[in-house]
Design a protein around this motif. Structure first.
Motif, PDB file in Angstrom:
ATOM      1  N   GLY A 101       0.776  -1.236   0.000  1.00 14.91           N
ATOM      2  CA  GLY A 101       0.000   0.000   0.000  1.00 14.91           C
ATOM      3  C   GLY A 101       0.806   1.284   0.000  1.00 14.91           C
ATOM      4  N   ASN A 102       1.967   1.289   0.638  1.00 17.01           N
ATOM      5  CA  ASN A 102       2.811   2.487   0.733  1.00 17.01           C
ATOM      6  C   ASN A 102       4.166   2.102   1.326  1.00 17.01           C
ATOM      7  OD1 ASN A 102       2.606   2.703   3.783  1.00 17.01           O
ATOM      8  ND2 ASN A 102       0.449   2.875   3.221  1.00 17.01           N
ATOM      9  N   GLY A 103       5.063   3.058   1.414  1.00 17.12           N
ATOM     10  CA  GLY A 103       6.416   2.770   1.894  1.00 17.12           C
ATOM     11  C   GLY A 103       6.475   2.449   3.379  1.00 17.12           C
ATOM     12  N   THR A 104       5.606   3.094   4.155  1.00 18.66           N
ATOM     13  CA  THR A 104       5.567   2.828   5.593  1.00 18.66           C
ATOM     14  C   THR A 104       5.151   1.377   5.838  1.00 18.66           C
ATOM     15  OG1 THR A 104       4.839   5.119   5.856  1.00 18.66           O
ATOM     16  CG2 THR A 104       4.626   3.684   7.784  1.00 18.66           C
ATOM     17  N   ASP A 105       4.127   0.936   5.121  1.00 20.16           N
ATOM     18  CA  ASP A 105       3.690  -0.459   5.226  1.00 20.16           C
ATOM     19  C   ASP A 105       4.771  -1.419   4.743  1.00 20.16           C
ATOM     20  OD1 ASP A 105       1.300   0.262   6.303  1.00 20.16           O
ATOM     21  OD2 ASP A 105       0.074  -0.231   4.546  1.00 20.16           O
ATOM     22  N   ILE A 150       9.791  10.163   9.635  1.00 17.40           N
ATOM     23  CA  ILE A 150       9.291   9.394  10.787  1.00 17.40           C
ATOM     24  C   ILE A 150       8.797   7.994  10.416  1.00 17.40           C
ATOM     25  CG2 ILE A 150       6.927  10.307  10.706  1.00 17.40           C
ATOM     26  CD1 ILE A 150       7.033  10.341  13.840  1.00 17.40           C
ATOM     27  N   ALA A 151       8.448   7.767   9.155  1.00 17.81           N
ATOM     28  CA  ALA A 151       7.954   6.444   8.744  1.00 17.81           C
ATOM     29  C   ALA A 151       8.939   5.336   9.118  1.00 17.81           C
ATOM     30  CB  ALA A 151       7.712   6.427   7.234  1.00 17.81           C
ATOM     31  N   THR A 152      10.240   5.633   9.030  1.00 19.95           N
ATOM     32  CA  THR A 152      11.265   4.621   9.301  1.00 19.95           C
ATOM     33  C   THR A 152      11.115   4.071  10.722  1.00 19.95           C
ATOM     34  OG1 THR A 152      12.721   5.992   7.920  1.00 19.95           O
ATOM     35  CG2 THR A 152      13.738   4.152   9.088  1.00 19.95           C
ATOM     36  N   GLU A 180      16.775  -2.377   4.116  1.00 24.70           N
ATOM     37  CA  GLU A 180      17.094  -1.104   3.467  1.00 24.70           C
ATOM     38  C   GLU A 180      15.844  -0.236   3.372  1.00 24.70           C
ATOM     39  OE1 GLU A 180      19.507  -1.445  -0.256  1.00 24.70           O
ATOM     40  OE2 GLU A 180      19.349  -3.584   0.116  1.00 24.70           O
ATOM     41  N   ASP A 181      15.918   0.977   3.903  1.00 22.35           N
ATOM     42  CA  ASP A 181      14.860   1.948   3.624  1.00 22.35           C
ATOM     43  C   ASP A 181      15.272   2.664   2.344  1.00 22.35           C
ATOM     44  OD1 ASP A 181      13.147   4.093   3.354  1.00 22.35           O
ATOM     45  OD2 ASP A 181      12.984   4.465   5.504  1.00 22.35           O
ATOM     46  N   ALA A 182      14.695   2.197   1.236  1.00 24.29           N
ATOM     47  CA  ALA A 182      15.090   2.680  -0.091  1.00 24.29           C
ATOM     48  C   ALA A 182      14.061   3.648  -0.663  1.00 24.29           C
ATOM     49  CB  ALA A 182      15.285   1.489  -1.021  1.00 24.29           C
ATOM     50  N   ALA A 183      13.229   4.227   0.207  1.00 19.31           N
ATOM     51  CA  ALA A 183      12.131   5.094  -0.242  1.00 19.31           C
ATOM     52  C   ALA A 183      12.614   6.268  -1.086  1.00 19.31           C
ATOM     53  CB  ALA A 183      11.353   5.600   0.964  1.00 19.31           C
ATOM     54  N   GLN A 184      13.870   6.691  -0.874  1.00 22.20           N
ATOM     55  CA  GLN A 184      14.363   7.872  -1.591  1.00 22.20           C
ATOM     56  C   GLN A 184      15.405   7.511  -2.642  1.00 22.20           C
ATOM     57  OE1 GLN A 184      15.646  10.859   1.226  1.00 22.20           O
ATOM     58  NE2 GLN A 184      13.681  10.888   2.296  1.00 22.20           N
ATOM     59  N   ALA A 185      15.564   6.227  -2.955  1.00 25.88           N
ATOM     60  CA  ALA A 185      16.776   5.885  -3.708  1.00 25.88           C
ATOM     61  C   ALA A 185      16.580   4.863  -4.831  1.00 25.88           C
ATOM     62  CB  ALA A 185      17.841   5.399  -2.745  1.00 25.88           C
ATOM     63  N   PHE A 214      10.554   0.135  -0.540  1.00 28.53           N
ATOM     64  CA  PHE A 214      10.428   1.291  -1.427  1.00 28.53           C
ATOM     65  C   PHE A 214       9.089   1.994  -1.216  1.00 28.53           C
ATOM     66  CE2 PHE A 214      13.579  -1.306  -3.504  1.00 28.53           C
ATOM     67  CZ  PHE A 214      14.453  -0.395  -4.077  1.00 28.53           C
ATOM     68  N   SER A 215       9.083   3.291  -1.446  1.00 30.13           N
ATOM     69  CA  SER A 215       7.845   4.070  -1.457  1.00 30.13           C
ATOM     70  C   SER A 215       7.637   4.589  -2.870  1.00 30.13           C
ATOM     71  CB  SER A 215       7.969   5.263  -0.507  1.00 30.13           C
ATOM     72  OG  SER A 215       6.942   6.208  -0.768  1.00 30.13           O
ATOM     73  N   PHE A 216       6.380   4.616  -3.300  1.00 33.44           N
ATOM     74  CA  PHE A 216       6.052   5.238  -4.588  1.00 33.44           C
ATOM     75  C   PHE A 216       5.150   6.446  -4.361  1.00 33.44           C
ATOM     76  CE2 PHE A 216       6.397   0.577  -5.746  1.00 33.44           C
ATOM     77  CZ  PHE A 216       7.698   0.676  -6.227  1.00 33.44           C
ATOM     78  N   GLY A 257       5.869  12.179  -4.936  1.00 29.75           N
ATOM     79  CA  GLY A 257       7.075  12.994  -5.067  1.00 29.75           C
ATOM     80  C   GLY A 257       8.378  12.212  -5.069  1.00 29.75           C
ATOM     81  N   LYS A 258       8.332  10.905  -4.873  1.00 32.35           N
ATOM     82  CA  LYS A 258       9.574  10.114  -4.859  1.00 32.35           C
ATOM     83  C   LYS A 258      10.132   9.984  -6.283  1.00 32.35           C
ATOM     84  CE  LYS A 258       9.275   9.769  -0.532  1.00 32.35           C
ATOM     85  NZ  LYS A 258       9.080   8.841   0.550  1.00 32.35           N
ATOM     86  N   ASN A 259      11.352   9.502  -6.427  1.00 32.97           N
ATOM     87  CA  ASN A 259      11.962   9.422  -7.762  1.00 32.97           C
ATOM     88  C   ASN A 259      11.145   8.567  -8.719  1.00 32.97           C
ATOM     89  OD1 ASN A 259      13.953  10.986  -6.673  1.00 32.97           O
ATOM     90  ND2 ASN A 259      15.648   9.741  -7.427  1.00 32.97           N
TER      91      ASN A 259
END
Ligand SMILES: *Cc1c(COP(=O)(O)O)cnc(C)c1O
Length: 368
Positions: A58-62, A87-89, A156-161, A180-182, A185-187
């Motif tokens: 559903g999202n990067g936090t999940d 804060i999600a991390t 790995e918290d790869a939400a930004q990478a 990963f987060s989508f 605004g993410k890449n």
């Protein structure tokens, strides 16, 4: 001049036909939750990361929460992560029942300080979550050695990478599992919420998949209690289109970053570092300046939007008052939090605008 921090409308205009067709196709198929569009994207994204498996969620936090649950993190388990992140991390750790242990960051890369990680390890440490902050991979080779020796999981918290590399190998398989987060605004951003976990471990991927879909083996055969956190068909189709452009967009982000580096070189402003062998994907271009809040205001007056990622280190947020961390406990993260400034950066940003931003920034600094 009016320069936004990111411009998702500009990006949409460049791929509008393809995106609109992809959305229509899902609607015509009524493949809204699960189904072939999700499977197709999961396969493509796993391949992109060089991983055996990808599970859309559903999202990067999940993604982080489900990864921790799948790894069996329980009440009382300690999970080490970095003081300067979103804060999600750390939220995910608490949600999964673990205890967050914050450590400071490195003063030149802003990623987790591996020496401090080593000192924070106790017999209760079950996992470490390095964050590839701003698009620069954390020191994975060192962390892998540390974790392997001690039987600790690496998430790995790869939400930004998305697409970042170390020694030519993409992030996503350096740890046991990557999240990963989508977020738009993410890449690699969806047109709503979305996320994924990536791993080479088939059993782990299966557990995340089960947990993300009510623990069900089939419609009403629930093996365990899970939750509802699925990537939907429309987002998967959009992400599938956008994944085809990701490498070009990352290349453009790197060009914009290079233009900033060249124009700001010698100005006394602290610029982002690229460690040898570490390929930065510049989700954010973060500099450090004196009198940050004033500089930000002066740029705003010139029509330039900027951001702060993040203004308060996580352990000092009200949400973590129960941890009783104090000012001075995370000296590097605290000092950086007062000085960092994220400049506009998106693939469609022109060198002309970067020049305007740099001139305004240098002028602001010299007038302080
Ligand atoms: C965005 C982000 C997340 C959370 O992703 P969501 O999809 O917004 O839940 C987690 N960690 C970091 C470092 C992020 O930047």
């Amino acid at each position: 001049m009016n320069i936004p921090f990111v411009d998702l409308k500009a990006q949409y205009r460049t791929i509008q036909g393809e995106i609109d067709r992809a959305i229509s196709e899902v609607i015509e198929d009524a493949a809204f939750v699960g189904g072939k569009y999700v499977e197709r994207f999961e396969e493509a994204f796993a391949l992109y990361c060089g991983a055996a498996h990808c599970v859309g969620v559903g999202n990067g936090t999940d993604a982080l929460f489900l990864a921790l649950r799948a790894l069996g993190i329980r009440e009382g388990d300690e999970v080490i992560t970095v003081a300067n992140s979103f804060i999600a991390t750390s939220e995910a750790v608490t949600l999964a029942g673990g205890r967050v242990v914050f450590v400071d960051c490195d003063s030149s890369t802003y990623t987790i300080d591996c020496e401090r990680v080593k000192k924070a390890i106790t017999p209760r440490t079950r996992a470490i979550i390095p964050v590839h902050l701003y698009g620069l991979p954390a020191g994975m080779p060192e962390l892998v050695r540390m974790a392997q020796d001690r039987g600790i999981y690496l998430i790995e918290d790869a939400a930004q990478a998305h697409g970042a590399e170390i020694q030519g190998r993409r992030i996503g398989t350096w740890g046991h599992i990557a999240c990963f987060s989508f977020y738009p605004g993410k890449n690699l951003g969806a047109y709503g919420d979305g996320g994924a976990v990536v791993t080479n471990d088939k059993v782990l991927a299966g557990k995340v998949s089960l947990l993300s879909n009510h623990g069900r083996m089939s419609k009403y055969d629930h093996e365990i209690q899970g939750t509802n956190s699925r990537l939907d068909g429309i987002q998967a189709a959009i992400l599938g289109v956008k994944l085809g452009y990701l490498d070009d967009w990352v290349a453009r982000r790197r060009e914009v970053a290079r233009a900033y580096n060249e124009l700001l070189n010698g100005s006394g402003i602290v610029l982002p570092k690229e460690k040898p062998g570490f390929r930065h994907v510049y989700h954010l271009y973060v500099v450090r300046v004196p009198n940050r809040d004033r500089v930000m205001e002066m740029l705003a007056k010139r029509g330039i939007s900027t951001g702060i990622h993040y203004p308060v280190p996580l352990p000092l947020l009200k949400a973590y008052r129960h941890l009783r961390c104090r000012r001075g406990d995370f000296p590097v993260a605290e000092r950086c939090a007062g000085e960092i400034l994220s400049l506009p950066l998106f693939p469609e940003l022109t060198v002309e605008k970067v020049t305007y931003i740099c001139d305004a920034l240098k002028e602001a600094i010299s007038s302080l």
